[in-house]
Design a protein around this motif. Structure first.
Motif, mmCIF file in Angstrom:
data_model
loop_
_atom_site.group_PDB
_atom_site.id
_atom_site.type_symbol
_atom_site.label_atom_id
_atom_site.label_comp_id
_atom_site.label_asym_id
_atom_site.label_seq_id
_atom_site.Cartn_x
_atom_site.Cartn_y
_atom_site.Cartn_z
ATOM 1 N N THR A 126 77.564 62.186 57.393
ATOM 2 C CA THR A 126 77.354 63.622 57.557
ATOM 3 C C THR A 126 76.944 64.261 56.234
ATOM 4 O O THR A 126 76.005 65.060 56.177
ATOM 5 N N ALA A 127 77.640 63.895 55.163
ATOM 6 C CA ALA A 127 77.323 64.445 53.847
ATOM 7 C C ALA A 127 75.910 64.058 53.415
ATOM 8 O O ALA A 127 75.144 64.898 52.928
ATOM 9 N N VAL A 128 75.561 62.802 53.595
ATOM 10 C CA VAL A 128 74.222 62.337 53.214
ATOM 11 C C VAL A 128 73.155 63.050 54.036
ATOM 12 O O VAL A 128 72.093 63.429 53.517
ATOM 13 N N SER A 129 73.424 63.249 55.339
ATOM 14 C CA SER A 129 72.449 63.928 56.191
ATOM 15 C C SER A 129 72.236 65.369 55.720
ATOM 16 O O SER A 129 71.127 65.911 55.825
ATOM 17 N N MET A 130 73.291 66.002 55.179
ATOM 18 C CA MET A 130 73.154 67.353 54.649
ATOM 19 C C MET A 130 72.186 67.375 53.465
ATOM 20 O O MET A 130 71.344 68.271 53.345
ATOM 21 N N PHE A 131 72.316 66.392 52.574
ATOM 22 C CA PHE A 131 71.408 66.302 51.428
ATOM 23 C C PHE A 131 69.958 66.162 51.894
ATOM 24 O O PHE A 131 69.061 66.863 51.414
ATOM 25 N N PHE A 132 69.735 65.233 52.813
ATOM 26 C CA PHE A 132 68.379 64.994 53.298
ATOM 27 C C PHE A 132 67.816 66.220 54.016
ATOM 28 O O PHE A 132 66.634 66.554 53.864
ATOM 29 N N PHE A 133 68.664 66.893 54.796
ATOM 30 C CA PHE A 133 68.204 68.030 55.588
ATOM 31 C C PHE A 133 67.763 69.187 54.696
ATOM 32 O O PHE A 133 66.635 69.697 54.823
ATOM 33 N N ILE A 134 68.648 69.607 53.791
ATOM 34 C CA ILE A 134 68.306 70.731 52.906
ATOM 35 C C ILE A 134 67.161 70.350 51.979
ATOM 36 O O ILE A 134 66.253 71.147 51.714
ATOM 37 N N GLY A 135 67.170 69.105 51.486
ATOM 38 C CA GLY A 135 66.079 68.652 50.628
ATOM 39 C C GLY A 135 64.748 68.673 51.346
ATOM 40 O O GLY A 135 63.717 69.087 50.786
ATOM 41 N N ALA A 136 64.743 68.235 52.599
ATOM 42 C CA ALA A 136 63.506 68.228 53.384
ATOM 43 C C ALA A 136 62.978 69.649 53.569
ATOM 44 O O ALA A 136 61.764 69.896 53.469
ATOM 45 N N LEU A 137 63.869 70.596 53.829
ATOM 46 C CA LEU A 137 63.451 71.984 54.040
ATOM 47 C C LEU A 137 62.855 72.605 52.784
ATOM 48 O O LEU A 137 62.090 73.570 52.872
ATOM 49 N N HIS A 138 63.219 72.060 51.612
ATOM 50 C CA HIS A 138 62.669 72.576 50.360
ATOM 51 C C HIS A 138 61.317 71.934 50.017
ATOM 52 O O HIS A 138 60.638 72.390 49.097
ATOM 53 N N HIS A 139 60.938 70.878 50.740
ATOM 54 C CA HIS A 139 59.718 70.162 50.380
ATOM 55 C C HIS A 139 58.690 70.062 51.506
ATOM 56 O O HIS A 139 57.633 69.454 51.324
ATOM 57 N N THR A 140 59.009 70.632 52.648
ATOM 58 C CA THR A 140 58.026 70.668 53.730
ATOM 59 C C THR A 140 58.365 71.846 54.630
ATOM 60 O O THR A 140 59.341 72.560 54.413
ATOM 61 N N SER A 141 57.556 72.066 55.645
ATOM 62 C CA SER A 141 57.768 73.222 56.516
ATOM 63 C C SER A 141 58.951 73.006 57.444
ATOM 64 O O SER A 141 59.330 71.867 57.757
ATOM 65 N N VAL A 142 59.545 74.103 57.901
ATOM 66 C CA VAL A 142 60.648 74.041 58.854
ATOM 67 C C VAL A 142 60.189 73.343 60.129
ATOM 68 O O VAL A 142 60.923 72.554 60.726
ATOM 69 N N ALA A 143 58.957 73.616 60.553
ATOM 70 C CA ALA A 143 58.436 73.005 61.782
ATOM 71 C C ALA A 143 58.368 71.490 61.660
ATOM 72 O O ALA A 143 58.725 70.757 62.587
ATOM 73 N N HIS A 144 57.915 70.980 60.512
ATOM 74 C CA HIS A 144 57.810 69.538 60.335
ATOM 75 C C HIS A 144 59.175 68.860 60.327
ATOM 76 O O HIS A 144 59.351 67.785 60.894
ATOM 77 N N VAL A 145 60.141 69.497 59.673
ATOM 78 C CA VAL A 145 61.494 68.932 59.669
ATOM 79 C C VAL A 145 62.038 68.868 61.091
ATOM 80 O O VAL A 145 62.612 67.865 61.520
ATOM 81 N N ALA A 146 61.847 69.944 61.844
ATOM 82 C CA ALA A 146 62.340 69.982 63.221
ATOM 83 C C ALA A 146 61.672 68.920 64.079
ATOM 84 O O ALA A 146 62.315 68.260 64.898
ATOM 85 N N VAL A 147 60.365 68.753 63.896
ATOM 86 C CA VAL A 147 59.616 67.764 64.682
ATOM 87 C C VAL A 147 60.137 66.358 64.422
ATOM 88 O O VAL A 147 60.368 65.573 65.350
ATOM 89 N N ILE A 148 60.319 66.016 63.156
ATOM 90 C CA ILE A 148 60.751 64.656 62.811
ATOM 91 C C ILE A 148 62.163 64.384 63.314
ATOM 92 O O ILE A 148 62.451 63.303 63.845
ATOM 93 N N THR A 149 63.047 65.357 63.197
ATOM 94 C CA THR A 149 64.414 65.131 63.665
ATOM 95 C C THR A 149 64.489 65.055 65.185
ATOM 96 O O THR A 149 65.502 64.589 65.727
ATOM 97 N N ALA A 150 63.444 65.472 65.870
ATOM 98 C CA ALA A 150 63.411 65.338 67.333
ATOM 99 C C ALA A 150 63.284 63.882 67.765
ATOM 100 O O ALA A 150 63.406 63.569 68.955
ATOM 101 N N LEU A 151 63.043 62.998 66.813
ATOM 102 C CA LEU A 151 62.980 61.565 67.129
ATOM 103 C C LEU A 151 64.373 60.950 67.239
ATOM 104 O O LEU A 151 64.509 59.785 67.610
ATOM 105 N N VAL A 152 65.407 61.726 66.932
ATOM 106 C CA VAL A 152 66.783 61.216 67.026
ATOM 107 C C VAL A 152 67.112 60.630 68.398
ATOM 108 O O VAL A 152 67.755 59.575 68.482
ATOM 109 N N PRO A 153 66.695 61.257 69.519
ATOM 110 C CA PRO A 153 67.041 60.675 70.823
ATOM 111 C C PRO A 153 66.591 59.233 70.990
ATOM 112 O O PRO A 153 67.293 58.413 71.597
ATOM 113 N N PHE A 154 65.419 58.897 70.439
ATOM 114 C CA PHE A 154 64.891 57.551 70.629
ATOM 115 C C PHE A 154 65.602 56.543 69.734
ATOM 116 O O PHE A 154 65.878 55.415 70.151
#
Length: 287
Positions: free
Chosen positions: A81-109
């Motif tokens: 959980t802690a590591v995912s927080m780092f990746f999540f906030i870091g991703a939002l600082h380096h790409t668009s919110v839409a791109h982060v949301a799109v990539i995390t939508a692959l979690v179901p698969f």
């Protein structure tokens, strides 16, 4: 692993609320306008305080003693959980919110494959169809959108695998004290980011933003997710978190006018339809 119907429906509700709470992460990140370490540190400080208050004031949460009942599985869940927080906030600082949301939508698969391979839980046909529709929306958003950054996208991919791991651990070890695990994760983030975070010089509005971010995103988001994920098969849990995909870019568009193209709205609508359709069908099948 058999699932009680009442617990199953309650799990659907909790994970859905968690996904909505997570969807405002990009909104808070943009509003606070601070570096990754600072945002993570203060969000975690207020998140830890809020979680600790819940443990103190609500006996049904497990109480303070639950912190000492985490075990190896609980500690592993907290670390992911802690590591995912780092990746999540870091991703939002380096790409668009839409791109982060799109990539995390692959979690179901990722979760569906891992759940089948590790837990021998075969996804339902409804969940697979809904996931396929959601994937279609993801492909549309990703293939036609050009406002992302490669490094941020990579961080979002890492976060996706962390999320899948959290889902599997929560499902495999339902006895993990959920709020205690959330508290440990926030404390890990606090300790890791303290040397790099800005500690003073914030306005009253920014302090309020940090507090709201911690309560909404960590206490409500991660807390409810940790509880709900124990009650659902991995594919269903991951599918419900896809609700974040259309909501995350919507909030920053409404508040900050962060430009989203037509593909974002079309793909987001498909994801939203898949998740809502799945929830409605599942609820109708439940007594």
């Amino acid at each position: 692993m058999k699932t009680n119907i009442s617990n199953y429906s309650f799990g659907l509700f909790l994970v859905t609320i968690a996904a909505v709470a997570w969807s405002v992460t990009g909104l808070f990140t943009r509003a606070l306008a601070q570096d990754t370490a600072t945002v993570l540190f203060w969000r975690s400080v207020f998140g830890a305080a809020g979680t600790w208050a819940v443990l103190l004031l609500i006996p049904a949460s497990g109480g303070q003693a639950s912190v000492f009942k985490l075990g190896k599985a609980g500690c592993a869940y907290a670390m992911l959980t802690a590591v995912s927080m780092f990746f999540f906030i870091g991703a939002l600082h380096h790409t668009s919110v839409a791109h982060v949301a799109v990539i995390t939508a692959l979690v179901p698969f990722v979760a569906a494959f891992a759940g089948w391979a590790i837990l021998s839980e075969r996804p339902s046909k409804t969940a697979l169809v809904a996931s396929a529709v959601a994937l279609g929306g993801v492909i549309i958003m990703a293939s036609l959108s050009t406002n992302g950054g490669a490094f941020g996208n990579l961080l979002a991919v890492f976060m996706t695998f962390c999320m899948a791991g959290m889902i599997l651990i929560a499902r495999r070890y339902p006895g993990i004290p959920p709020l205690a695990a959330t508290l440990l994760a926030t404390l890990i983030c606090c300790a890791a980011t303290l040397p790099f975070a800005k500690l003073t010089g914030f306005s009253g509005v920014q302090w309020l933003g940090f507090a709201a971010f911690g309560i909404v995103n960590q206490v409500i988001g991660f807390g409810l997710f940790a509880i709900g994920a124990r009650m659902l098969p991995p594919t269903e849990t991951a599918l419900l978190t896809s609700l974040e995909v259309p909501l995350a870019p919507l909030w920053v568009w409404l508040v900050f006018g962060e430009t989203q193209n037509t593909a974002t709205f079309i793909g987001g609508a498909l994801v939203l339809a898949a998740v809502i359709g799945y929830i409605l069908i599942t609820v109708r099948k439940s007594p």
